[in-house]
Design a protein around this motif. Structure first.
Motif, PDB file in Angstrom:
ATOM      1  N   MET A   1      22.930  35.034  30.259  1.00  0.00           N
ATOM      2  CA  MET A   1      24.211  35.269  30.925  1.00  0.00           C
ATOM      3  C   MET A   1      25.284  35.446  29.854  1.00  0.00           C
ATOM      4  N   ALA A   2      26.028  36.490  29.965  1.00  0.00           N
ATOM      5  CA  ALA A   2      27.096  36.728  29.004  1.00  0.00           C
ATOM      6  C   ALA A   2      28.159  35.660  29.159  1.00  0.00           C
ATOM      7  N   ARG A   3      28.672  35.206  28.027  1.00  0.00           N
ATOM      8  CA  ARG A   3      29.710  34.184  28.084  1.00  0.00           C
ATOM      9  C   ARG A   3      30.860  34.588  27.180  1.00  0.00           C
ATOM     10  N   GLY A  26      31.029  33.994  32.719  1.00  0.00           N
ATOM     11  CA  GLY A  26      29.725  34.336  33.294  1.00  0.00           C
ATOM     12  C   GLY A  26      29.522  35.838  33.344  1.00  0.00           C
ATOM     13  N   SER A  27      29.036  36.332  34.443  1.00  0.00           N
ATOM     14  CA  SER A  27      28.780  37.760  34.612  1.00  0.00           C
ATOM     15  C   SER A  27      30.061  38.516  34.917  1.00  0.00           C
ATOM     16  N   PRO A  28      30.167  39.787  34.456  1.00  0.00           N
ATOM     17  CA  PRO A  28      31.324  40.614  34.844  1.00  0.00           C
ATOM     18  C   PRO A  28      31.431  40.810  36.350  1.00  0.00           C
ATOM     19  N   MET A  29      30.366  40.479  37.089  1.00  0.00           N
ATOM     20  CA  MET A  29      30.381  40.630  38.543  1.00  0.00           C
ATOM     21  C   MET A  29      31.416  39.729  39.211  1.00  0.00           C
ATOM     22  N   ILE A  30      32.040  38.827  38.436  1.00  0.00           N
ATOM     23  CA  ILE A  30      33.116  38.013  38.995  1.00  0.00           C
ATOM     24  C   ILE A  30      34.240  38.899  39.526  1.00  0.00           C
ATOM     25  N   LEU A  31      34.295  40.148  39.051  1.00  0.00           N
ATOM     26  CA  LEU A  31      35.321  41.082  39.500  1.00  0.00           C
ATOM     27  C   LEU A  31      35.008  41.681  40.863  1.00  0.00           C
ATOM     28  N   PHE A  80      29.524  46.042  28.151  1.00  0.00           N
ATOM     29  CA  PHE A  80      28.399  45.510  28.928  1.00  0.00           C
ATOM     30  C   PHE A  80      27.601  46.693  29.457  1.00  0.00           C
ATOM     31  N   GLY A  81      26.437  46.410  29.959  1.00  0.00           N
ATOM     32  CA  GLY A  81      25.594  47.464  30.521  1.00  0.00           C
ATOM     33  C   GLY A  81      24.750  46.941  31.670  1.00  0.00           C
ATOM     34  N   GLY A  82      24.253  47.856  32.496  1.00  0.00           N
ATOM     35  CA  GLY A  82      23.396  47.460  33.601  1.00  0.00           C
ATOM     36  C   GLY A  82      24.140  46.949  34.819  1.00  0.00           C
ATOM     37  N   PHE A  83      25.436  47.226  34.910  1.00  0.00           N
ATOM     38  CA  PHE A  83      26.229  46.765  36.038  1.00  0.00           C
ATOM     39  C   PHE A  83      26.735  47.961  36.854  1.00  0.00           C
ATOM     40  N   PRO A  84      27.210  47.726  38.087  1.00  0.00           N
ATOM     41  CA  PRO A  84      27.665  48.823  38.933  1.00  0.00           C
ATOM     42  C   PRO A  84      28.749  49.675  38.274  1.00  0.00           C
ATOM     43  N   ARG A  85      28.799  50.913  38.694  1.00  0.00           N
ATOM     44  CA  ARG A  85      29.767  51.865  38.143  1.00  0.00           C
ATOM     45  C   ARG A  85      31.195  51.394  38.334  1.00  0.00           C
ATOM     46  N   LEU A 118      41.255  45.930  24.952  1.00  0.00           N
ATOM     47  CA  LEU A 118      40.979  44.717  25.724  1.00  0.00           C
ATOM     48  C   LEU A 118      39.521  44.726  26.145  1.00  0.00           C
ATOM     49  N   ASP A 119      38.727  43.764  25.628  1.00  0.00           N
ATOM     50  CA  ASP A 119      37.327  43.683  26.030  1.00  0.00           C
ATOM     51  C   ASP A 119      37.212  42.900  27.335  1.00  0.00           C
ATOM     52  N   HIS A 120      36.011  42.927  27.912  1.00  0.00           N
ATOM     53  CA  HIS A 120      35.901  42.330  29.254  1.00  0.00           C
ATOM     54  C   HIS A 120      35.975  40.812  29.221  1.00  0.00           C
ATOM     55  N   GLY A 121      35.845  40.209  28.029  1.00  0.00           N
ATOM     56  CA  GLY A 121      36.077  38.776  27.926  1.00  0.00           C
ATOM     57  C   GLY A 121      37.533  38.428  28.210  1.00  0.00           C
ATOM     58  N   THR A 122      38.395  39.422  28.078  1.00  0.00           N
ATOM     59  CA  THR A 122      39.820  39.242  28.349  1.00  0.00           C
ATOM     60  C   THR A 122      40.209  39.775  29.713  1.00  0.00           C
ATOM     61  N   TRP A 123      39.944  41.065  29.969  1.00  0.00           N
ATOM     62  CA  TRP A 123      40.459  41.649  31.209  1.00  0.00           C
ATOM     63  C   TRP A 123      39.740  41.174  32.459  1.00  0.00           C
ATOM     64  N   SER A 124      38.478  40.752  32.349  1.00  0.00           N
ATOM     65  CA  SER A 124      37.780  40.280  33.546  1.00  0.00           C
ATOM     66  C   SER A 124      38.376  38.975  34.057  1.00  0.00           C
ATOM     67  N   VAL A 125      39.037  38.231  33.175  1.00  0.00           N
ATOM     68  CA  VAL A 125      39.699  36.986  33.561  1.00  0.00           C
ATOM     69  C   VAL A 125      41.158  37.250  33.953  1.00  0.00           C
ATOM     70  N   LEU A 126      41.861  38.035  33.129  1.00  0.00           N
ATOM     71  CA  LEU A 126      43.275  38.283  33.405  1.00  0.00           C
ATOM     72  C   LEU A 126      43.482  39.091  34.679  1.00  0.00           C
ATOM     73  N   CYS A 127      42.492  39.854  35.101  1.00  0.00           N
ATOM     74  CA  CYS A 127      42.600  40.576  36.370  1.00  0.00           C
ATOM     75  C   CYS A 127      42.874  39.620  37.515  1.00  0.00           C
ATOM     76  N   HIS A 128      42.405  38.380  37.391  1.00  0.00           N
ATOM     77  CA  HIS A 128      42.609  37.381  38.434  1.00  0.00           C
ATOM     78  C   HIS A 128      43.812  36.495  38.131  1.00  0.00           C
ATOM     79  N   VAL A 129      43.955  36.101  36.863  1.00  0.00           N
ATOM     80  CA  VAL A 129      45.039  35.187  36.490  1.00  0.00           C
ATOM     81  C   VAL A 129      46.397  35.882  36.528  1.00  0.00           C
ATOM     82  N   ARG A 130      46.434  37.119  36.060  1.00  0.00           N
ATOM     83  CA  ARG A 130      47.703  37.875  36.045  1.00  0.00           C
ATOM     84  C   ARG A 130      47.431  39.294  36.525  1.00  0.00           C
ATOM     85  N   PRO A 131      47.143  39.472  37.832  1.00  0.00           N
ATOM     86  CA  PRO A 131      46.769  40.787  38.361  1.00  0.00           C
ATOM     87  C   PRO A 131      47.868  41.836  38.216  1.00  0.00           C
ATOM     88  N   GLU A 132      49.116  41.406  38.038  1.00  0.00           N
ATOM     89  CA  GLU A 132      50.215  42.359  37.887  1.00  0.00           C
ATOM     90  C   GLU A 132      50.098  43.160  36.588  1.00  0.00           C
TER      91      GLU A 132
END
Length: 221
Positions: A1-3, A26-31, A80-85, A118-132
């Motif tokens: 699992m990517a962390r 965890g997984s980018p699927m949190i988005l 990342f790879g192997g995830f939905p488009r 911005l890598d997904h370690g950053t934007w996958s979290v900030l999309c929820h914390v600061r969606p604006e």
């Protein structure tokens, strides 16, 4: 699992200390999936007032020397790879902050670059914390040549920190350990007396939900 460990240090106009947040996303699927982690991040973001800028140390950004993202318009990195488009089409159009990058570079000796966004370690979290996506974001790399102690000293160099128990504070930042240094998985024997003392003969013991406990020496943090 990517962390990825995310350390967010926010500066504000008034002398208010924002918390640092350490997230194993965890997984980018949190988005795309409704999970407790996603709900927590969204709720936590609503509790915070708007910071002036956010400095992020992501485990997806490694280098042999400290490096800072200094682009005023950071690009999206889909590392990342192997995830939905849909994940490869996600956008988090937060601006960068060359001024903050320059200040952190002066304090730490880090090299500035416009070749990292911005890598997904950053934007996958900030999309929820600061969606604006209205707060400037700067990333600071993890240096694979440094020890954990040296990273700790690098963090202290950011500005005027004073030790408070087991963490460091200034009038702008709070720095502490990542979650992996604070909690650990419970041993099989700790899941309930009904399970009895575990042995290799009785393995595997797979609980319905893995439980965490605070590491004794990290309890003050």
């Amino acid at each position: 699992m990517a962390r990825a460990t995310l350390a967010m240090a926010a500066r504000v106009e008034i002398m208010t200390t924002f918390p640092s947040i350490f997230v194993s996303h965890g997984s980018p699927m949190i988005l795309l999936e409704n999970t407790p982690a996603r709900a927590f991040l969204a709720g936590f973001g609503k509790e915070l007032s708007r910071p002036k800028a956010i400095l992020v140390a992501s485990a997806h950004f490694e280098s042999r020397a400290p490096v800072l993202s200094a682009d005023a318009k950071p690009s999206m990195i889909y590392d990342f790879g192997g995830f939905p488009r849909e994940l490869h089409e996600m956008q988090y159009p937060a601006p960068g902050s060359p001024a903050l990058a320059a200040r952190v570079a002066d304090l730490t000796g880090a090299v500035q670059t416009t070749q990292w966004g911005l890598d997904h370690g950053t934007w996958s979290v900030l999309c929820h914390v600061r969606p604006e996506a209205d707060v400037p974001v700067v990333q600071l790399s993890l240096n694979r040549e440094l020890t954990a102690r040296q990273h700790y000293d690098l963090a202290k160099a950011l500005t005027g920190f004073k030790k408070e128990g087991e963490h460091w504070e200034s009038d702008q930042f709070v720095l502490s350990s990542a979650v992996g240094h604070l909690v650990e998985l419970c041993k099989p024997s700790e899941y309930g007396k009904g399970k009895g003392k575990w042995s290799f003969e009785s393995l595997p013991l797979i609980p319905e939900q893995f439980q965490l406990k605070v590491i004794e020496k990290s309890e003050p943090r």
